[in-house]
Design an enzyme around this catalytic site. Sequence first.
Site, mmCIF file in Angstrom:
data_model
loop_
_atom_site.group_PDB
_atom_site.id
_atom_site.type_symbol
_atom_site.label_atom_id
_atom_site.label_comp_id
_atom_site.label_asym_id
_atom_site.label_seq_id
_atom_site.Cartn_x
_atom_site.Cartn_y
_atom_site.Cartn_z
ATOM 1 N N CYS A 324 -2.881 11.878 6.803
ATOM 2 C CA CYS A 324 -3.645 12.838 5.997
ATOM 3 C C CYS A 324 -4.411 13.800 6.873
ATOM 4 O O CYS A 324 -5.455 14.300 6.460
ATOM 5 C CB CYS A 324 -4.617 12.082 5.092
ATOM 6 S SG CYS A 324 -3.823 11.243 3.736
ATOM 7 N N ASP A 325 -3.981 14.031 8.083
ATOM 8 C CA ASP A 325 -4.668 14.975 8.943
ATOM 9 C C ASP A 325 -3.873 16.273 8.985
ATOM 10 O O ASP A 325 -2.688 16.276 9.321
ATOM 11 C CB ASP A 325 -4.825 14.403 10.357
ATOM 12 C CG ASP A 325 -5.821 15.219 11.166
ATOM 13 O OD1 ASP A 325 -5.654 16.456 11.258
ATOM 14 O OD2 ASP A 325 -6.767 14.632 11.688
#
Lengths: 376, 376
Positions: A324-325
Amino acid sequence: MPPKIARFLETAELPSPCLVVDVDIVAHNWTELARSLPQARIFYAVKANPANEIVSRLARLGSCFDTASMGEIDLCLRHRVSPDRISFGNTIKKERDIASAFAKGVRLYAFDSEAELEKIARSAPGSKVYCRVLMECEGAEWPLSRKFGCEPEMAADLLVRARELGLDAYGVSFHVGSQQTDLTQYDKALVQASALFDALAERGIELKLVNMGGGFPSRYRTDVPSIEAYGAAIREALARRFGDRQPDVIVEPGRGIVGDAGVIQSEVVLVSEKGGNDQRRWVYLDVGKFHGLAETMDEAIKYRLLTPHDGGETAPVVLAGPTCDSADILYEKADYRLPTALKAGDKVCILATGAYTTTYSAVAFNGFPPLASICI
Amino acid sequence: MPPKIARFLETAELPSPCLVVDVDIVAHNWTELARSLPQARIFYAVKANPANEIVSRLARLGSCFDTASMGEIDLCLRHRVSPDRISFGNTIKKERDIASAFAKGVRLYAFDSEAELEKIARSAPGSKVYCRVLMECEGAEWPLSRKFGCEPEMAADLLVRARELGLDAYGVSFHVGSQQTDLTQYDKALVQASALFDALAERGIELKLVNMGGGFPSRYRTDVPSIEAYGAAIREALARRFGDRQPDVIVEPGRGIVGDAGVIQSEVVLVSEKGGNDQRRWVYLDVGKFHGLAETMDEAIKYRLLTPHDGGETAPVVLAGPTCDSADILYEKADYRLPTALKAGDKVCILATGAYTTTYSAVAFNGFPPLASICI
């Protein structure tokens, strides 16, 4: 794809993603380099891949080892590498680590500053030291910053200071940049090294060592010169710049020894589109920048990919990791194309990933485990 | 420096580097946000810091949890978080992980593509799904790419598709960017969210959820608005854009909850000069980009530093980590100054490092262990 790895992947049950390293290729690369550069001692850069099987195999071949930390020194000692085959090559060392290395018999240390020299003089008295020198080099894919080394004039003063401190002012080191494909850079660096030898001789110090660092490349998307070509270029440059007073020579290859010996097998997690005017598909793999592919930072290293649909129609893609970066994108600007038939669940192999992958992997980012690794 | 951490550091014997987190501050931040935004359910972004003590404390406060992987879901379940308080918020999920989460009771899933919707429909039938929408946002320090989300028109079509697939088309999510300090961005995003609610209503689907993501900042080198100011800005924007038909609201703070609760204590390994025209000192710490400070990538996040010599004369520095990687530089362009009295062995505290540090840390790069961490 190395044939032994291809055969292994056909039947092996592996976690995904997983790095597979063919240690025979590691041994082959080391042996080729030793043959091409017989006057040099090879110090394998442990940081490139510290797998036990790799260190063990190279130790048996007679390699020396360039280490960055006590962790790496202890690893080599566990594999029965004698301390006279170990260089503590990091110019940034805690004094208690220098003392610990000295107690274990290590007698060869890098430095590039007066403060570091003083630490070494106090905690590893009488040791051989070499000064890393800043050189202007071009042509490397993984860029070198000014982090390591000092200007040549300062290096000369520091080597004089080393002798004053009771150390053995042994020589100089430089680095032409990792994944260096321009062979003339070694000659340019040796011109400066030879000038330092002369300058120190005038001050009564006879340097003996030229440590040429690493730089030997792996083959990523573009062809690179062979190990033999590197050996020949360095041999000729040494003859040209040092004539009949040849120095002791050290090379510190990492990527060039293990890079092309490894393949990461990963899995496609998702293929998607964004809508609007954005025509490119996004392909998300289960390996990304934080799980071993840190060298895709700024899209510096461009790996080759194999998919089950190679040969079919292709289209441009953005390639990204699974976390989720928002920074976990592998290639957005580089022109990557992948088969249009590619879909979630397909295996994608990332070639020449034997170096600088496993140990860069984050310990638990986004709750994913670090990159798995196996040597065959 | 939080007072409890300062007192703890006075006497504690810690490895170096080490992150110290004051869990009372974590709880305080969570409670403040809950009070400022009473209409929202808070889903703590586990990826920011998954320490057991943090998850446990927030679970007892009644928090919900935004998760990125099965690893994070299992962590929450171990801390007795009921599955109805867990969102599988990663838009990039392996289908077997969706099936596993569903088997464990998780019923809330993010998506941004048709392929992901189909996986969820097959492996988590009937679940609530929300579509992440791409929005143009400005003002965030840690930039968002186009990696997550789809264009609003595609989002509308996908939510219709979700219902066709038997899923509960629950709502939309967006993210204004991490370390977002421009409060008007929430209002701009809610204008678009409200338009999507209207568009879907015309197609017979009544959306219920607005997931406003994270973005709440920590205080690094510059001041940021208070948690209360964030709450007020969001409350007003919701009232303005949704009037008397208020949606369910989710926020997913990570950095804003744990960032300023943590301090990394590190040690100066070396202070050196390069010679030539380069006047700046180089200060090398024992923590760097590969050991927890990944968010210094492109010098994006600018941490505040405390040294034992603060108040004395300062001069410009380049700040770097301890590894043999030339990319392991923290700040070279940002204007950092440190005391001229700083020397090897001094302790340097890096403030507001509670978020996105421990889990980013490399597993063994250069033979150094991952960043240690302790909660007090």
